[in-house]
Motif scaffolding. Structure first.
Motif, PDB file in Angstrom:
ATOM      1  N   GLY A  80       8.003 -10.406   2.258  1.00  0.00           N
ATOM      2  CA  GLY A  80       6.931  -9.415   2.155  1.00  0.00           C
ATOM      3  C   GLY A  80       7.495  -8.246   1.368  1.00  0.00           C
ATOM      4  N   GLN A  81       6.657  -7.522   0.650  1.00  0.00           N
ATOM      5  CA  GLN A  81       7.157  -6.356  -0.115  1.00  0.00           C
ATOM      6  C   GLN A  81       7.697  -5.323   0.871  1.00  0.00           C
ATOM      7  OE1 GLN A  81       7.335  -6.643  -3.214  1.00  0.00           O
ATOM      8  NE2 GLN A  81       5.880  -8.299  -3.551  1.00  0.00           N
ATOM      9  N   THR A  82       6.979  -5.165   1.988  1.00  0.00           N
ATOM     10  CA  THR A  82       7.463  -4.305   3.074  1.00  0.00           C
ATOM     11  C   THR A  82       7.279  -5.157   4.327  1.00  0.00           C
ATOM     12  OG1 THR A  82       5.275  -3.311   3.274  1.00  0.00           O
ATOM     13  CG2 THR A  82       6.865  -2.119   1.945  1.00  0.00           C
ATOM     14  N   VAL A  83       8.176  -6.097   4.485  1.00  0.00           N
ATOM     15  CA  VAL A  83       7.987  -7.207   5.419  1.00  0.00           C
ATOM     16  C   VAL A  83       7.842  -6.719   6.862  1.00  0.00           C
ATOM     17  CG1 VAL A  83      10.455  -7.692   5.776  1.00  0.00           C
ATOM     18  CG2 VAL A  83       8.840  -9.571   5.840  1.00  0.00           C
ATOM     19  N   LYS A 117       7.757   9.613  -3.760  1.00  0.00           N
ATOM     20  CA  LYS A 117       6.758   9.417  -2.680  1.00  0.00           C
ATOM     21  C   LYS A 117       7.162   8.257  -1.772  1.00  0.00           C
ATOM     22  CE  LYS A 117       1.732   9.217  -2.292  1.00  0.00           C
ATOM     23  NZ  LYS A 117       1.647   7.835  -1.860  1.00  0.00           N
ATOM     24  N   ARG A 118       8.419   8.298  -1.331  1.00  0.00           N
ATOM     25  CA  ARG A 118       8.896   7.226  -0.461  1.00  0.00           C
ATOM     26  C   ARG A 118       8.443   7.419   0.987  1.00  0.00           C
ATOM     27  NH1 ARG A 118      10.400   2.221  -1.202  1.00  0.00           N
ATOM     28  NH2 ARG A 118      12.127   2.279   0.260  1.00  0.00           N
ATOM     29  N   GLY A 119       8.036   8.641   1.337  1.00  0.00           N
ATOM     30  CA  GLY A 119       7.482   8.820   2.674  1.00  0.00           C
ATOM     31  C   GLY A 119       8.514   9.128   3.745  1.00  0.00           C
ATOM     32  N   ASN A 128      12.653  -4.679   3.867  1.00  0.00           N
ATOM     33  CA  ASN A 128      12.154  -3.747   4.881  1.00  0.00           C
ATOM     34  C   ASN A 128      11.843  -2.365   4.304  1.00  0.00           C
ATOM     35  OD1 ASN A 128      12.504  -5.211   7.584  1.00  0.00           O
ATOM     36  ND2 ASN A 128      14.440  -5.593   6.535  1.00  0.00           N
ATOM     37  N   TYR A 129      10.864  -1.732   4.930  1.00  0.00           N
ATOM     38  CA  TYR A 129      10.497  -0.364   4.566  1.00  0.00           C
ATOM     39  C   TYR A 129      11.057   0.559   5.651  1.00  0.00           C
ATOM     40  CZ  TYR A 129       7.464   3.488   3.138  1.00  0.00           C
ATOM     41  OH  TYR A 129       6.987   4.696   2.697  1.00  0.00           O
ATOM     42  N   PRO A 130      11.862   1.564   5.278  1.00  0.00           N
ATOM     43  CA  PRO A 130      12.572   2.347   6.299  1.00  0.00           C
ATOM     44  C   PRO A 130      11.686   2.904   7.408  1.00  0.00           C
ATOM     45  CG  PRO A 130      13.341   2.928   4.109  1.00  0.00           C
ATOM     46  CD  PRO A 130      12.200   1.978   3.915  1.00  0.00           C
ATOM     47  N   ASP A 165       0.825  -1.218   0.000  1.00  0.00           N
ATOM     48  CA  ASP A 165       0.000   0.000   0.000  1.00  0.00           C
ATOM     49  C   ASP A 165       0.853   1.261   0.000  1.00  0.00           C
ATOM     50  OD1 ASP A 165      -2.362  -1.341   0.003  1.00  0.00           O
ATOM     51  OD2 ASP A 165      -2.635  -1.270   2.179  1.00  0.00           O
ATOM     52  N   LYS A 166       2.149   1.143  -0.282  1.00  0.00           N
ATOM     53  CA  LYS A 166       2.997   2.324  -0.163  1.00  0.00           C
ATOM     54  C   LYS A 166       2.925   3.200  -1.421  1.00  0.00           C
ATOM     55  CE  LYS A 166       4.566   0.816   3.872  1.00  0.00           C
ATOM     56  NZ  LYS A 166       3.625  -0.255   4.227  1.00  0.00           N
ATOM     57  N   PHE A 167       2.642   2.633  -2.540  1.00  0.00           N
ATOM     58  CA  PHE A 167       2.465   3.384  -3.788  1.00  0.00           C
ATOM     59  C   PHE A 167       3.617   4.332  -4.107  1.00  0.00           C
ATOM     60  CE2 PHE A 167      -1.911   2.066  -2.940  1.00  0.00           C
ATOM     61  CZ  PHE A 167      -2.263   1.586  -4.192  1.00  0.00           C
ATOM     62  N   CYS A 168       4.842   3.873  -4.012  1.00  0.00           N
ATOM     63  CA  CYS A 168       5.967   4.676  -4.507  1.00  0.00           C
ATOM     64  C   CYS A 168       5.682   4.957  -5.979  1.00  0.00           C
ATOM     65  CB  CYS A 168       7.271   3.900  -4.349  1.00  0.00           C
ATOM     66  SG  CYS A 168       7.547   3.398  -2.645  1.00  0.00           S
ATOM     67  N   THR A 169       5.978   6.176  -6.427  1.00  0.00           N
ATOM     68  CA  THR A 169       5.432   6.580  -7.733  1.00  0.00           C
ATOM     69  C   THR A 169       6.037   5.820  -8.911  1.00  0.00           C
ATOM     70  OG1 THR A 169       7.037   8.393  -7.837  1.00  0.00           O
ATOM     71  CG2 THR A 169       4.842   8.929  -6.960  1.00  0.00           C
ATOM     72  N   ILE A 216       5.240  -0.584  -9.842  1.00  0.00           N
ATOM     73  CA  ILE A 216       4.038  -1.253 -10.361  1.00  0.00           C
ATOM     74  C   ILE A 216       3.462  -2.261  -9.364  1.00  0.00           C
ATOM     75  CG2 ILE A 216       5.279  -3.155 -11.511  1.00  0.00           C
ATOM     76  CD1 ILE A 216       2.417  -1.203 -13.129  1.00  0.00           C
ATOM     77  N   VAL A 217       4.266  -2.595  -8.327  1.00  0.00           N
ATOM     78  CA  VAL A 217       3.878  -3.692  -7.423  1.00  0.00           C
ATOM     79  C   VAL A 217       2.493  -3.511  -6.789  1.00  0.00           C
ATOM     80  CG1 VAL A 217       4.487  -4.860  -5.248  1.00  0.00           C
ATOM     81  CG2 VAL A 217       6.218  -4.510  -7.010  1.00  0.00           C
ATOM     82  N   PRO A 218       2.150  -2.301  -6.256  1.00  0.00           N
ATOM     83  CA  PRO A 218       0.826  -2.184  -5.628  1.00  0.00           C
ATOM     84  C   PRO A 218      -0.311  -2.507  -6.598  1.00  0.00           C
ATOM     85  CG  PRO A 218       2.225  -0.365  -4.978  1.00  0.00           C
ATOM     86  CD  PRO A 218       2.963  -1.086  -6.073  1.00  0.00           C
ATOM     87  N   SER A 219      -0.142  -2.242  -7.912  1.00  0.00           N
ATOM     88  CA  SER A 219      -1.249  -2.611  -8.820  1.00  0.00           C
ATOM     89  C   SER A 219      -1.237  -4.084  -9.162  1.00  0.00           C
ATOM     90  CB  SER A 219      -1.270  -1.815 -10.122  1.00  0.00           C
ATOM     91  OG  SER A 219      -0.230  -0.969 -10.249  1.00  0.00           O
TER      92      SER A 219
HETATM   93 FE1  SF4 Z   1       7.057  -0.841  -4.623  1.00  0.00          FE
HETATM   94 FE2  SF4 Z   1       8.446  -1.372  -2.371  1.00  0.00          FE
HETATM   95 FE3  SF4 Z   1       7.408   1.090  -2.792  1.00  0.00          FE
HETATM   96 FE4  SF4 Z   1       5.796  -1.008  -2.275  1.00  0.00          FE
HETATM   97  S1  SF4 Z   1       7.330  -0.078  -0.893  1.00  0.00           S
HETATM   98  S2  SF4 Z   1       5.471   0.559  -3.841  1.00  0.00           S
HETATM   99  S3  SF4 Z   1       6.867  -2.670  -3.347  1.00  0.00           S
HETATM  100  S4  SF4 Z   1       9.034   0.064  -3.974  1.00  0.00           S
END
Ligand code: SF4
Ligand code: 5AD
Length: 545
Positions: free
Chosen positions: A222-225, A303-305, A264-266, A180-184, A187-190
């Protein structure tokens, strides 16, 4: 009445499966193979023999898709001469391109998205029965309620196939699907749908089963485990299970010696997780936490947050909790609007943070992403290439320098199997013996466009780049007894607790063991060592004498 009985080999059908992309795809292929084995399929590594040819695909970068369309192109004539051969496209590209695949390659029989893979056996049956082309994909992100979209992306996990694992001692375990992170840029979230954490009871029972089958290392996927969290909707006051809680529970499983988790997601690198990794001896002191860029302007466009400063605070916390941990990263170079200045900030950060290794990618515009809609892919290909090479050179230097620090040290290595050099040698021995060329088969190509190690973070599967000779190599097992083959010297590969690749001479009996190895040489990708041997002291001799 006489019933014609088919022998096992007459009934068995042959499956060729090729996997492109990340560990999630490697695991999906394992599950598809397991389900098809139940329908009397066996694997072949030759498309010529295969009754069914499947491509499990990736759509993260254009290059991965091009490879599949070329592979499909090469099968056009085979399909004309053997129309009963079933050709299928599975995975992310299937979900993304859907019918477009039929348009570009009309001889494809089957298209199945990653959330529908459980349907593969029935769909193949349908095609065999003459029902024509089949397509099953999940709902798009705007095609229904969150609940219905989630359900349409549910993965199937119960079936496993040991033959498709990285090694018999290591297995991937999915703990989360979607993102659900939707980095711009992504394509993974779609294609993989909404972020969903798997119930801990399911994960634990799968892990116990894997341990019973002899698996020693779990690689949680996990994509963002580290965003993993599960709250049982059925229990009103149900407590939430966090990633750290899951690690404590998995740690209890007898037989499991190592636990890793990627990616991991930072922003979700919480203290309770770092504490668990510190306190649990089975947890690898290894964290893959992609930064992607060290320019705030670019991070914002992506949009990495997080900002660079926030990422650095996270790195400081990692080093506080886990001073010896190896941290690895991903970078994208040439994202829309990236200037030379932005790129230099990324180079500086890499020099400073000294990641154990990094996977470096040239930005590839993905239709359907916000990045493709909002920004111009304006960095020329030659510039992307140059930046990619420059960043890789910095990473190589850092990795080599840091690996040199291991010279003379003993490290604990979980031995995965013969090194690449050994496998090559065995293969050429086999070819000489049989006098014919082998066609290589099923393997995953991994994600490393410019990564160090070819198969992505934490990926086993003999990824060492060690072509260096370290002495006695095995020469294949042909014509020798089992016992001789087991004790024969060959070059082996394995990994340290910090995910460093080690190559050394040993014998087959050692595969699957965790042994101490003394390091005597190192390059950017590989440590070279010798197994620490236990000497029998003279006092023992005097006892027996
Ligand atoms: Fe893609 Fe990883 Fe960003 Fe999710 S967190 S949208 S899988 S790059
Ligand atoms: N172009 C290039 N690299 C990408 N990645 C994801 N999407 C793209 C893209 N469109 C990279 C990111 C991510 C890794 C799995 O792939 O670095 O962390």
């Amino acid at each position: 009445m006489r019933v014609a009985r088919l022998t096992k080999s007459q009934m068995t059908k042959k499956l060729y499966i090729e996997t492109v992309g990340c560990q999630m795809n490697v695991l999906d292929s394992e599950l598809v193979v397991a389900s098809l084995r139940k329908h009397d399929y066996e694997l072949t590594d030759n498309t010529g023999d295969a009754d069914t040819i499947l491509f499990n695909t990736c759509s993260v970068r254009q290059h991965a898709e091009d490879k599949i369309y070329s592979a499909l192109g090469r099968l056009k004539h085979a399909k004309q001469s053997q129309p009963h051969k079933i050709i299928g496209v599975l995975g992310c590209m299937a979900q993304k391109d859907q019918r477009l695949i039929f348009e570009r390659a009309p001889y494809v029989d089957l298209i199945v998205g990653p959330g529908q893979l459980h349907q593969v056996p029935d769909l193949i049956k349908g095609i065999e029965a003459g029902s024509g082309q089949q397509m099953e994909v999940s709902l798009g992100r705007k095609d229904g309620s969150r609940d219905s979209i989630e359900r349409s992306h549910e993965s199937f996990d119960p079936l496993r196939d040991p033959a498709m694992r990285p090694t018999p001692f290591q297995a991937y375990v999915r703990i989360q699907i979607g993102c659900d992170k939707f980095c711009t840029y992504c394509i993974v979230p779609s294609v993989r749908g909404p972020e969903q954490s798997r119930p801990p009871q399911h994960i634990l029972s799968e892990a116990r089963q894997l341990a019973d089958e002899g698996c020693k290392e779990l690689i949680l996927l996990g994509q963002t485990v580290n965003s993993y969290r599960f709250r049982d909707a059925a229990v009103a006051s149900g407590q939430e299970t966090r990633m750290s809680d899951l690690l404590y529970a998995l740690h209890e499983i007898e037989g499991i010696e190592r636990i890793k988790f990627i990616t991991n997601y930072p922003k979700d690198m919480t203290d309770d997780l770092l504490e668990a990794v510190r306190d649990l001896p089975k947890c690898a002191k290894y964290l893959h936490v992609p930064i992607q860029s060290a320019s705030d302007r670019i991070l914002q466009r992506m949009k990495r947050g997080y900002t660079v400063a926030e990422y650095l605070v996270m790195m400081d916390r990692i080093r506080e909790w886990l001073p010896d941990a190896a941290v690895t990263s991903d970078f994208i170079v040439g994202f829309c609007g990236e200037t030379e200045e932005d790129f230099q900030l990324t180079c500086d950060l890499l020099r400073e943070q000294r990641f154990k290794n990094s996977f470096i990618f040239k930005y590839s515009e993905r239709p359907g992403t916000k990045g493709a809609e909002q920004y111009l892919d304006d960095v020329p290909e030659e510039v992307k290439k140059r930046r990619n090479n420059e960043l890789l050179a910095i990473q190589n230097q850092v990795s080599e320098e840091d690996n040199q620090l291991f010279l003379g040290r003993d490290v604990q290595v979980l031995i995965e199997g013969p090194s690449k050099a050994s496998l090559k040698l065995q293969e050429s021995g086999r070819q000489q013996e049989s006098g014919r060329q082998q066609v290589s088969g099923k393997g995953g190509s991994g994600k490393g466009e410019s990564g160090q190690g070819e198969s992505g973070p934490g990926a086993p599967a003999n990824p060492e780049s060690g072509s260096r000779e370290t002495g006695n190599h095995g020469t294949g097992n042909h014509g020798i007894g089992q016992q001789d083959a087991e004790s024969q010297q060959l070059q082996l590969t394995g990994r340290t607790m910090c995910d460093r690749i080690v190559v050394f001479d040993g014998n087959r009996r050692q595969i699957g063991q965790t042994l101490p190895v003394t390091i005597y040489d190192a390059n950017a990708h590989t440590l070279f060592g010798t197994v620490v041997t236990q000497h029998i002291g003279p006092e023992l001799f005097s006892l027996s004498g």
